[in-house]
Design a protein around this motif. Structure first.
Motif, PDB file in Angstrom:
ATOM      1  N   ALA A 164       2.903  -4.443   4.023  1.00 41.18           N
ATOM      2  CA  ALA A 164       4.121  -4.442   3.197  1.00 41.18           C
ATOM      3  C   ALA A 164       4.247  -3.092   2.494  1.00 41.18           C
ATOM      4  O   ALA A 164       3.247  -2.463   2.159  1.00 41.18           O
ATOM      5  CB  ALA A 164       4.057  -5.559   2.152  1.00 41.18           C
ATOM      6  N   PHE A 193       0.854  -1.178   0.000  1.00 37.60           N
ATOM      7  CA  PHE A 193       0.000   0.000   0.000  1.00 37.60           C
ATOM      8  C   PHE A 193       0.891   1.229   0.000  1.00 37.60           C
ATOM      9  O   PHE A 193       1.815   1.340   0.806  1.00 37.60           O
ATOM     10  CB  PHE A 193      -0.897   0.034   1.242  1.00 37.60           C
ATOM     11  N   THR A 194       0.613   2.142  -0.926  1.00 37.47           N
ATOM     12  CA  THR A 194       1.401   3.375  -0.981  1.00 37.47           C
ATOM     13  C   THR A 194       0.498   4.576  -1.243  1.00 37.47           C
ATOM     14  O   THR A 194      -0.497   4.472  -1.953  1.00 37.47           O
ATOM     15  CB  THR A 194       2.486   3.305  -2.081  1.00 37.47           C
TER      16      THR A 194
HETATM   17  C1  ANZ Z   1       6.054   4.747  -0.978  1.00 35.45           C
HETATM   18  C2  ANZ Z   1       6.267   6.128  -0.497  1.00 35.45           C
HETATM   19  C3  ANZ Z   1       7.099   7.113  -1.034  1.00 35.45           C
HETATM   20  C4  ANZ Z   1       5.506   6.398   0.608  1.00 35.45           C
HETATM   21  C5  ANZ Z   1       7.113   8.345  -0.410  1.00 35.45           C
HETATM   22  C6  ANZ Z   1       5.491   7.597   1.257  1.00 35.45           C
HETATM   23  C7  ANZ Z   1       6.312   8.570   0.758  1.00 35.45           C
HETATM   24  P1  ANZ Z   1      -0.175   7.165   5.567  1.00 35.45           P
HETATM   25  O1  ANZ Z   1      -0.279   8.554   5.009  1.00 35.45           O
HETATM   26  O2  ANZ Z   1       0.052   7.155   7.038  1.00 35.45           O
HETATM   27  O3  ANZ Z   1      -1.299   6.279   5.144  1.00 35.45           O
HETATM   28  N1  ANZ Z   1       3.248   2.525   4.603  1.00 35.45           N
HETATM   29  C8  ANZ Z   1       2.284   1.798   4.007  1.00 35.45           C
HETATM   30  N2  ANZ Z   1       1.933   0.731   4.751  1.00 35.45           N
HETATM   31  C9  ANZ Z   1       2.686   0.812   5.858  1.00 35.45           C
HETATM   32  C10 ANZ Z   1       2.815  -0.018   7.001  1.00 35.45           C
HETATM   33  N3  ANZ Z   1       2.078  -1.132   7.152  1.00 35.45           N
HETATM   34  N4  ANZ Z   1       3.697   0.336   7.961  1.00 35.45           N
HETATM   35  C11 ANZ Z   1       4.455   1.452   7.831  1.00 35.45           C
HETATM   36  N5  ANZ Z   1       4.394   2.254   6.753  1.00 35.45           N
HETATM   37  C12 ANZ Z   1       3.530   1.945   5.773  1.00 35.45           C
HETATM   38  O4  ANZ Z   1       1.187   6.543   4.966  1.00 35.45           O
HETATM   39  C13 ANZ Z   1       1.196   5.755   3.834  1.00 35.45           C
HETATM   40  C14 ANZ Z   1       2.639   5.524   3.464  1.00 35.45           C
HETATM   41  O5  ANZ Z   1       3.254   4.869   4.580  1.00 35.45           O
HETATM   42  C15 ANZ Z   1       2.781   4.627   2.270  1.00 35.45           C
HETATM   43  O6  ANZ Z   1       3.236   5.348   1.130  1.00 35.45           O
HETATM   44  C16 ANZ Z   1       3.980   3.767   2.643  1.00 35.45           C
HETATM   45  O7  ANZ Z   1       5.084   4.483   2.165  1.00 35.45           O
HETATM   46  C17 ANZ Z   1       3.952   3.721   4.134  1.00 35.45           C
HETATM   47  F1  ANZ Z   1       7.859   9.290  -0.898  1.00 35.45           F
HETATM   48  O8  ANZ Z   1       4.927   4.269  -0.202  1.00 35.45           O
HETATM   49  B1  ANZ Z   1       4.682   5.152   0.940  1.00 35.45           B
END
Ligand code: ANZ
Ligand code: ZN
Length: 733
Positions: free
Chosen positions: A292, A240-241
């Motif tokens: 993940a 999830f992103t």
């Molecule tokens: C790639 C990415 C690039 C992200 C970037 C963020 C910035 P919120 O807003 O709190 O929902 N994430 C997803 N699942 C997670 C988990 N189970 N435990 C810890 N972190 C997790 O945050 C969503 C972002 O937190 C997601 O987007 C993921 O990192 C991370 F420049 O993906 B991101």
């Protein structure tokens, strides 16, 4: 000479009188506009009322009293949120039934509240541990069950090994039990759950429709935690992103793990087609998103730290992708379903029966309430079941559906249950056929103003909003939000700014303050002590100020024109227009006090009345109209003393049923200063002058005042002392 101010006599006398005349009773079928003021009902602990309770209850008492005087039909109710651990733990220790302990505690709380002169409608007192009340808590639970929103799940729960109790996430603070501080363990257990997540979106959106402090809305929004993003597959692993556009920079994948560790596995980045390593990482949460993540070290701080630590590639300056290229759009919430069962005695039994043939069968409505049976031992069983599990005759029953052998559910509800709907019950507290009649709820709901502790701004508020919305969908309640306006009072700390606690021996007992100063002084002190929303330390010596103010107010009687009390009615009609020279100060005070009560400015309302009293005190005579107006303004704050003085003036009705004073827009003098005029250092008069006035203007006005002019006749002024905004002193030869 009037008699001395003796709060002890006055207060008890009027409390009895008010109760006898029922002047604070809310009417169900009134043509008046309604106003529903609500304070969080207390948990009746053995320690009695806290001065923090007094702050909250007095504030909304002031509001309620003002609204009544403004012609509204006010509902200001109170009751007891009486299920919970402290009573149960005390029962375990002493072997005494919790119901008996609760009775003792509520009797004490009630006595203390009544001694404060709070204008609660005592005829509507509720108690969540009363079977007549929890019958409906159980009934409402069954509504959730029938609609698929109450379900059983085997889940890892937070387990406190000391209290032997499953804890909701919000009851765990820093990995420890909120109540006893023991480190919390994880245990798998069958638990009842309430599907609050089904309402996540609406609980979030509807915050825009209510008047809560921005801080409270933010806390609720964060707790609900909505994120819009995408699910993207890296071979068989889905992440999830919220930043799918960063996928070209993803150089590793990480799944939730206790420590950082390479899994030995690689997956394909669908954008770059590169093989990237899969790691376990402790910063990835197991129960959020998919558990993940894709690691983008160039754009995410934690990914960056992880990559540097484990020597993983970092791609700077890659091309950002369009949103929909990879994966599917999703919305995720941080909010989790609510763990709604406890393995304890002192709670509402969950009203279901387990049948081997029929499965989980709700207890039929005619058999509600499922009453808590008497037990000998209140300790949970060693296997962590509720003590109810040991009562053979109670547990073993017959299935309401097939008549076969069946067993009762032995879990009880969490102590959040009773408070999730109590505001509805107050509208119709004696109803035996419904939790509250639609007609009464339609008249009274929603709550116009709800005050309570900052510590409840997330959970209790969210839970009760959820119950209300669910009932709204079933068309059982009239409004989709239960509370129009929410405010919170700041904590009262002990002298020196530390928390009041029994172990530190610094707890202030309201009984003692009432005993030595009177309830009116305590009320006034708590309203005056500081800005309502701020924490503030108790200061015993500061009680003297409000007490002195009340005594001044008391002595002002002596400045009234002497008349027989039979003339009082006529005097009462003296128009405020005749009142000089303080007419504008009086009108300004009416305006300030009226507005301040609506905007949490209880402290400034009091200080404005103090200024007015200081002014009146300097005068030789004051008019009855002025005095009565001031009494009415003060009545919500000091209800006993003002009632006594009101009757001294010859009135027979209660001051609390009179009309709230109105100010005259034309008499308001903005930006004025009270100028004291002296002759040879002796005060002879005072008047209001615009701040902008020049020295010459002020002096000229001062010497033409009749009370001053007569001293100046045939005398020579050798010197005129002028202090801007304050004073003119004519020094004579
Ligand atoms: C790639 C990415 C690039 C992200 C970037 C963020 C910035 P919120 O807003 O709190 O929902 N994430 C997803 N699942 C997670 C988990 N189970 N435990 C810890 N972190 C997790 O945050 C969503 C972002 O937190 C997601 O987007 C993921 O990192 C991370 F420049 O993906 B991101
Ligand atoms: Zn059956």
């Amino acid at each position: 000479m009037a008699k001395d101010y003796e709060p002890k006599e006055i207060e008890a006398k009027w409390q009895k009188e008010w109760e006898k005349n029922g002047i604070y009773h809310a009417e169900d079928n009134s043509a008046k506009p309604k106003y529903y003021t609500l304070v969080e009902f207390p948990y009746p602990s053995g320690d009695g009322l806290h001065v923090g309770h007094v702050r909250s209850y007095t504030a909304l008492d002031v509001v309620s009293r003002k609204k009544r005087m403004e012609g509204m039909n006010v509902l200001y109710p109170i009751g007891w949120d009486a299920f919970g651990l402290p009573t149960e733990n005390y029962a375990i220790k002493t072997g005494r039934p919790p119901a008996e302990i609760t009775k003792e505690n509520t009797d004490n709380f009630r006595r203390q509240m009544q001694a404060l002169g709070l204008s609660f409608d005592w005829s509507r007192e509720i108690n969540t541990t009363d079977p007549k009340y929890y019958k409906w808590t159980q009934w409402l639970f069954l509504k959730f069950f029938e609609n698929g929103l109450a379900y059983k799940a085997r889940i890892p729960i937070n387990w406190c090994p000391k209290d032997k109790i499953g804890l909701a996430n919000e009851e765990v603070v820093d990995g420890k039990c909120e109540r006893c501080g023991t480190p919390v363990e994880q245990r798998e257990k069958e638990q009842w759950m309430l599907a609050i997540t089904k309402y996540a979106e609406r609980l979030l959106n509807d915050l825009d429709t209510v008047d809560y402090p921005e801080r409270v809305k933010t806390q609720q929004r964060n707790w609900i935690g909505k994120s819009e993003g995408a699910l993207i597959k890296f071979d068989d692993l889905e992440v999830f992103t919220t930043r799918p556009d960063t996928i070209y920079g993803a150089t590793f994948l990480a799944v939730s793990g206790k420590e950082d560790k390479f899994t030995g596995k690689y997956v394909t980045n669908p954008a770059t087609k590169a093989q990237i390593p899969v790691w376990e990482a402790d910063y990835v949460l197991a129960d959020y998103g998919t558990g993940a993540i894709m690691g983008v070290p160039a754009d995410d701080e934690r990914d960056n730290a992880f990559a540097l630590k484990h020597n993983l590639p970092i791609i700077e300056g890659y091309t950002k992708a369009g949103f929909t290229d990879f994966g599917t759009k999703v919305t995720k919430f941080k909010l989790r379903d609510w763990v709604f069962s406890r393995q304890r005695y002192w709670g509402e039994p969950i009203p279901v029966i387990h049948c081997k043939k029929c499965g989980v069968v709700p207890v039929p409505e005619k058999d509600l309430p499922v009453v808590l049976p008497e037990v000998k031992n209140y300790q949970p069983t060693d296997t962590g079941e509720s003590p109810l599990a040991n009562i053979y005759e109670w547990v073993n029953t017959t299935c309401p559906k097939c008549g076969g052998e069946a067993k009762r559910e032995t879990d009880t509800m969490p102590n959040w249950a009773g408070s999730s709907w109590y505001f509805l019950r107050y509208t119709d507290d004696k109803n035996d056929t419904e939790f509250a009649s639609k007609e009464k709820m339609k008249y009274w709901m929603s709550v116009d103003w709800y005050n309570g502790g900052m510590e409840h701004t997330v959970l209790h508020l969210l839970y009760s909003r959820f119950w209300n919305k669910f009932l709204y969908d079933l068309k059982l309640v009239p409004t989709s939000e239960p509370y129009q306006k929410r405010t919170s009072h700041g904590l009262i700390l002990a002298e020196g700014g530390v928390k009041m606690s029994k172990s530190l021996g610094n707890v202030v007992n309201p009984d003692e303050i009432v005993g030595s100063f009177g309830a009116d002084t305590l009320r006034l002190y708590e309203m005056f002590m500081g800005p309502f929303e701020q924490a503030i330390a108790w200061n015993e010596s500061s009680l003297a100020g409000p007490r002195r103010f009340l005594e001044k107010m008391w002595r002002l009687q002596e400045k009234l024109p002497l008349m027989k009390s039979s003339d009082a009615r006529e005097r009462g009609q003296t128009s405020l227009d005749e009142v000089s020279p303080s007419a504008s100060l009086l009108h300004n005070t009416i305006k300030k006090v009226s507005e301040d009560i609506e905007t949490l400015g209880f402290n400034t309302a009091v200080s404005n009345m103090m200024i007015l009293v200081n002014d009146l005190e300097k005068r030789e005579k004051i008019s009855q109209a002025e005095y009565e107006t001031l009494l009415k303004l003060l009545a919500p704050f000091a209800p006993h003393m003002t009632e006594e003085l009101w009757h001294e003036l010859g009135h027979s009705e209660s001051i609390h049923t009179t009309e709230w004073p109105k100010y005259d827009e034309n008499k308001l003098v903005p930006d004025t200063a009270m100028i004291v005029v002296q002759v040879n250092g002796k005060m002879r008069a005072s008047f209001l002058a615009p701040f902008k006035s020049s020295e010459a203007e002020v002096v000229e006005k001062a010497q033409t005042l009749p009370e001053v002019a007569k001293w100046l006749v045939d005398k020579q002024v050798v010197k005129t002392v002028y202090i801007a905004g304050k004073l003119v002193n004519f020094v004579l030869a």
